[in-house]
Design an enzyme around this catalytic site. Sequence first.
Site, PDB file in Angstrom:
ATOM      1  N   TYR A 144       0.839  -1.204   0.000  1.00 57.84           N
ATOM      2  CA  TYR A 144       0.000   0.000   0.000  1.00 57.84           C
ATOM      3  C   TYR A 144       0.874   1.254   0.000  1.00 57.84           C
ATOM      4  CZ  TYR A 144      -3.792   3.163   1.484  1.00 57.84           C
ATOM      5  OH  TYR A 144      -4.719   4.179   1.578  1.00 57.84           O
ATOM      6  N   ASP A 145       1.792   1.334   0.973  1.00 60.83           N
ATOM      7  CA  ASP A 145       2.581   2.563   1.140  1.00 60.83           C
ATOM      8  C   ASP A 145       3.445   2.850  -0.088  1.00 60.83           C
ATOM      9  OD1 ASP A 145       1.544   1.968   3.608  1.00 60.83           O
ATOM     10  OD2 ASP A 145       3.406   2.196   4.721  1.00 60.83           O
ATOM     11  N   ASN A 173      -6.404   9.668   8.185  1.00 57.00           N
ATOM     12  CA  ASN A 173      -7.527   8.809   8.613  1.00 57.00           C
ATOM     13  C   ASN A 173      -8.880   9.525   8.561  1.00 57.00           C
ATOM     14  OD1 ASN A 173      -4.975   7.938   9.886  1.00 57.00           O
ATOM     15  ND2 ASN A 173      -6.226   6.233  10.593  1.00 57.00           N
ATOM     16  N   VAL A 186     -10.036   1.230  12.901  1.00 60.02           N
ATOM     17  CA  VAL A 186     -10.288   1.383  14.328  1.00 60.02           C
ATOM     18  C   VAL A 186     -11.658   1.978  14.620  1.00 60.02           C
ATOM     19  CG1 VAL A 186      -9.112   3.631  14.560  1.00 60.02           C
ATOM     20  CG2 VAL A 186      -9.178   2.051  16.487  1.00 60.02           C
ATOM     21  N   ASN A 189     -14.310  -0.707  13.829  1.00 62.83           N
ATOM     22  CA  ASN A 189     -14.184  -1.800  14.808  1.00 62.83           C
ATOM     23  C   ASN A 189     -14.789  -1.410  16.153  1.00 62.83           C
ATOM     24  OD1 ASN A 189     -12.906  -3.611  13.152  1.00 62.83           O
ATOM     25  ND2 ASN A 189     -11.049  -3.790  14.386  1.00 62.83           N
ATOM     26  N   PHE A 190     -14.345  -0.273  16.679  1.00 63.51           N
ATOM     27  CA  PHE A 190     -14.791   0.120  18.025  1.00 63.51           C
ATOM     28  C   PHE A 190     -16.312   0.310  18.066  1.00 63.51           C
ATOM     29  CE2 PHE A 190     -10.601   2.200  19.812  1.00 63.51           C
ATOM     30  CZ  PHE A 190      -9.960   0.975  19.678  1.00 63.51           C
ATOM     31  N   GLN A 275       2.404   7.571  15.899  1.00 57.69           N
ATOM     32  CA  GLN A 275       1.651   8.819  15.984  1.00 57.69           C
ATOM     33  C   GLN A 275       1.428   9.359  14.575  1.00 57.69           C
ATOM     34  OE1 GLN A 275       4.024  11.472  18.340  1.00 57.69           O
ATOM     35  NE2 GLN A 275       5.690  11.524  16.865  1.00 57.69           N
TER      36      GLN A 275
HETATM   37  P1  NAD Z   1     -12.692   1.819  -0.003  1.00 53.76           P
HETATM   38  O1  NAD Z   1     -12.032   0.503   0.073  1.00 53.76           O
HETATM   39  O2  NAD Z   1     -14.046   1.972   0.631  1.00 53.76           O
HETATM   40  O3  NAD Z   1     -12.805   2.317  -1.500  1.00 53.76           O
HETATM   41  C1  NAD Z   1     -11.939   1.942  -2.522  1.00 53.76           C
HETATM   42  C2  NAD Z   1     -12.779   1.600  -3.750  1.00 53.76           C
HETATM   43  O4  NAD Z   1     -11.893   1.224  -4.809  1.00 53.76           O
HETATM   44  C3  NAD Z   1     -13.701   0.406  -3.516  1.00 53.76           C
HETATM   45  O5  NAD Z   1     -14.988   0.714  -3.995  1.00 53.76           O
HETATM   46  C4  NAD Z   1     -13.042  -0.720  -4.322  1.00 53.76           C
HETATM   47  O6  NAD Z   1     -13.962  -1.687  -4.761  1.00 53.76           O
HETATM   48  C5  NAD Z   1     -12.383   0.063  -5.434  1.00 53.76           C
HETATM   49  N1  NAD Z   1     -11.255  -0.629  -6.067  1.00 53.76           N
HETATM   50  C6  NAD Z   1     -10.219  -1.262  -5.451  1.00 53.76           C
HETATM   51  N2  NAD Z   1      -9.375  -1.752  -6.362  1.00 53.76           N
HETATM   52  C7  NAD Z   1      -9.869  -1.407  -7.588  1.00 53.76           C
HETATM   53  C8  NAD Z   1      -9.452  -1.628  -8.925  1.00 53.76           C
HETATM   54  N3  NAD Z   1      -8.330  -2.304  -9.201  1.00 53.76           N
HETATM   55  N4  NAD Z   1     -10.216  -1.150  -9.928  1.00 53.76           N
HETATM   56  C9  NAD Z   1     -11.368  -0.457  -9.674  1.00 53.76           C
HETATM   57  N5  NAD Z   1     -11.810  -0.233  -8.418  1.00 53.76           N
HETATM   58  C10 NAD Z   1     -11.066  -0.696  -7.394  1.00 53.76           C
HETATM   59  O7  NAD Z   1     -11.672   2.886   0.609  1.00 53.76           O
HETATM   60  P2  NAD Z   1     -11.843   4.443   0.901  1.00 53.76           P
HETATM   61  O8  NAD Z   1     -11.616   4.637   2.345  1.00 53.76           O
HETATM   62  O9  NAD Z   1     -13.066   4.968   0.262  1.00 53.76           O
HETATM   63  O10 NAD Z   1     -10.553   5.001   0.142  1.00 53.76           O
HETATM   64  C11 NAD Z   1     -10.635   5.653  -1.115  1.00 53.76           C
HETATM   65  C12 NAD Z   1      -9.275   6.164  -1.505  1.00 53.76           C
HETATM   66  O11 NAD Z   1      -8.808   7.102  -0.534  1.00 53.76           O
HETATM   67  C13 NAD Z   1      -8.216   5.071  -1.602  1.00 53.76           C
HETATM   68  O12 NAD Z   1      -7.384   5.336  -2.697  1.00 53.76           O
HETATM   69  C14 NAD Z   1      -7.452   5.219  -0.320  1.00 53.76           C
HETATM   70  O13 NAD Z   1      -6.122   4.777  -0.461  1.00 53.76           O
HETATM   71  C15 NAD Z   1      -7.536   6.697  -0.051  1.00 53.76           C
HETATM   72  N6  NAD Z   1      -7.400   6.992   1.386  1.00 53.76           N
HETATM   73  C16 NAD Z   1      -8.404   6.738   2.272  1.00 53.76           C
HETATM   74  C17 NAD Z   1      -8.218   7.001   3.624  1.00 53.76           C
HETATM   75  C18 NAD Z   1      -9.296   6.761   4.644  1.00 53.76           C
HETATM   76  O14 NAD Z   1      -9.068   6.999   5.834  1.00 53.76           O
HETATM   77  N7  NAD Z   1     -10.471   6.331   4.290  1.00 53.76           N
HETATM   78  C19 NAD Z   1      -6.999   7.520   4.069  1.00 53.76           C
HETATM   79  C20 NAD Z   1      -5.986   7.739   3.129  1.00 53.76           C
HETATM   80  C21 NAD Z   1      -6.208   7.492   1.790  1.00 53.76           C
HETATM   81  N1  UDP Z   2      -6.449  -0.312  16.171  1.00 55.40           N
HETATM   82  C1  UDP Z   2      -6.859  -0.754  17.425  1.00 55.40           C
HETATM   83  N2  UDP Z   2      -7.909  -1.634  17.470  1.00 55.40           N
HETATM   84  C2  UDP Z   2      -8.597  -2.038  16.382  1.00 55.40           C
HETATM   85  C3  UDP Z   2      -8.181  -1.564  15.114  1.00 55.40           C
HETATM   86  C4  UDP Z   2      -7.105  -0.700  15.045  1.00 55.40           C
HETATM   87  O1  UDP Z   2      -6.288  -0.396  18.451  1.00 55.40           O
HETATM   88  O2  UDP Z   2      -9.546  -2.815  16.523  1.00 55.40           O
HETATM   89  C5  UDP Z   2      -5.332   0.657  16.101  1.00 55.40           C
HETATM   90  C6  UDP Z   2      -4.265   0.303  15.083  1.00 55.40           C
HETATM   91  O3  UDP Z   2      -3.301  -0.556  15.641  1.00 55.40           O
HETATM   92  C7  UDP Z   2      -3.704   1.676  14.752  1.00 55.40           C
HETATM   93  C8  UDP Z   2      -4.910   2.607  14.901  1.00 55.40           C
HETATM   94  O4  UDP Z   2      -5.866   1.884  15.672  1.00 55.40           O
HETATM   95  O5  UDP Z   2      -2.731   2.049  15.692  1.00 55.40           O
HETATM   96  C9  UDP Z   2      -5.526   3.015  13.577  1.00 55.40           C
HETATM   97  O6  UDP Z   2      -5.745   1.847  12.806  1.00 55.40           O
HETATM   98  P1  UDP Z   2      -6.476   1.868  11.387  1.00 55.40           P
HETATM   99  O7  UDP Z   2      -6.326   0.504  10.799  1.00 55.40           O
HETATM  100  O8  UDP Z   2      -7.845   2.416  11.546  1.00 55.40           O
HETATM  101  O9  UDP Z   2      -5.683   2.951  10.543  1.00 55.40           O
HETATM  102  P2  UDP Z   2      -4.126   3.113  10.165  1.00 55.40           P
HETATM  103  O10 UDP Z   2      -3.276   2.225  11.035  1.00 55.40           O
HETATM  104  O11 UDP Z   2      -4.039   2.746   8.728  1.00 55.40           O
HETATM  105  O12 UDP Z   2      -3.873   4.550  10.435  1.00 55.40           O
END
Ligand code: NAD
Ligand code: UDP
Length: 313
Positions: A144-145, A173, A186, A189-190, A275
Amino acid sequence: MSKVLVTGGAGFLGSHLCDRLLADRHEILCVDNFFTGTKRNILHLIGNPLFELQRHDVTFPLYVEVERIFNLACPASPVHYQFDPVQTTKTSVHGAINMLGLAKRVRARILQASTSEVYGDPEIHPQTEDYWGRVNPIGMRSCYDEGKRCAETLFFDYRRQHKLDIKVVRIFNTYGPRMHPNDGRVVSNFIVQALKGEDITIYGTGQQTRSFCYVDDLIEALLRMMESGPDLPGPVNVGNPREFTMLELAERVLSLTGSASRLVFQPLPEDDPKQRQPDITLARDKLGWEPKVSLDDGLRETIAYFRRELGSR
Ligand code: NAD
Ligand code: UDP
Ligand code: UDP
């Protein structure tokens, strides 16, 4: 009114973005392979003459005519992006190449949904856009990263090499209604654990922090970024700078749901950042944007959503 492509449009953020774009009377092509997104998220839009849905995987070429592209396709939660890590990297990298190739052919403006994960487990706090990050290239989160980092590289190379009009936002987030109930994040889940009276799973000590942005605030930032001038390619951080420990979050969720769930402590996942907090000075200055929804208000909306969802099963 313009013709807008939203990839990942059936996902959590994508479906809210489609809602907002339709409210502003844009014509939308929503493209999704339904890996983590669902038709349920956009059911209310089907039948609207301005809304078109296409099942398509962005790792394959896409030939359509549009003026704006929001590239959101990519699973975002660790559970989902680690399920098929090779596909995750392909989605970020091949997906970016295809969408950039499309943008180049039709001269569309294109926005990339990047992530705070490009900073990895950061040494500076809060994170500013000029920080290069500390990312493990071979760990469980790397698909991902590093995929997202490579996508950023591609965006900037298409800008330098092909003069493409690009926008890169680094999303921190974000939470709200239509989060996937089982994606392991998180907030979902919570809330689900609290509503079901199950134990609240704190990973590690619960002292690690995150900053949570409500979805409506985030979508506003995406729209402002897309309509900003060509001198602002980004990257721009978007998120809520208010930082909480996971223990504080658990306490807020318990209080707002009135749940009697107990806290249980489980091992911290590999490479879990300690953090995270966005520095949003750039977004404030250049987009006139900052989040408005407090954690309690956003959690209330999200809890109400999950109550309805759990009740309907
Ligand atoms: P999500 O998983 O709900 O949405 C992603 C969508 O992309 C889904 O509908 C999935 O079916 C679709 N998808 C995945 N792979 C695909 C492919 N190969 N072709 C076509 N569609 C595909 O996630 P989200 O939280 O809505 O995230 C949307 C975007 O924002 C992502 O790119 C994610 O990396 C980015 N983002 C989200 C967060 C967050 O906290 N939600 C944080 C940082 C970045
Ligand atoms: N986390 C937690 N309990 C859960 C799910 C996640 O304590 O049931 C923690 C997780 O280890 C992380 C933070 O919550 O430190 C945020 O996790 P999330 O997967 O939501 O986002 P990301 O790690 O990608 O920022
Ligand atoms: N592409 C696409 N839709 C288009 C134009 C291009 O999906 O409308 C894809 C195509 O598969 C190509 C990729 O985008 O491989 C990159 O396109 P670009 O024109 O930058 O490079 P090239 O075609 O030379 O590989």
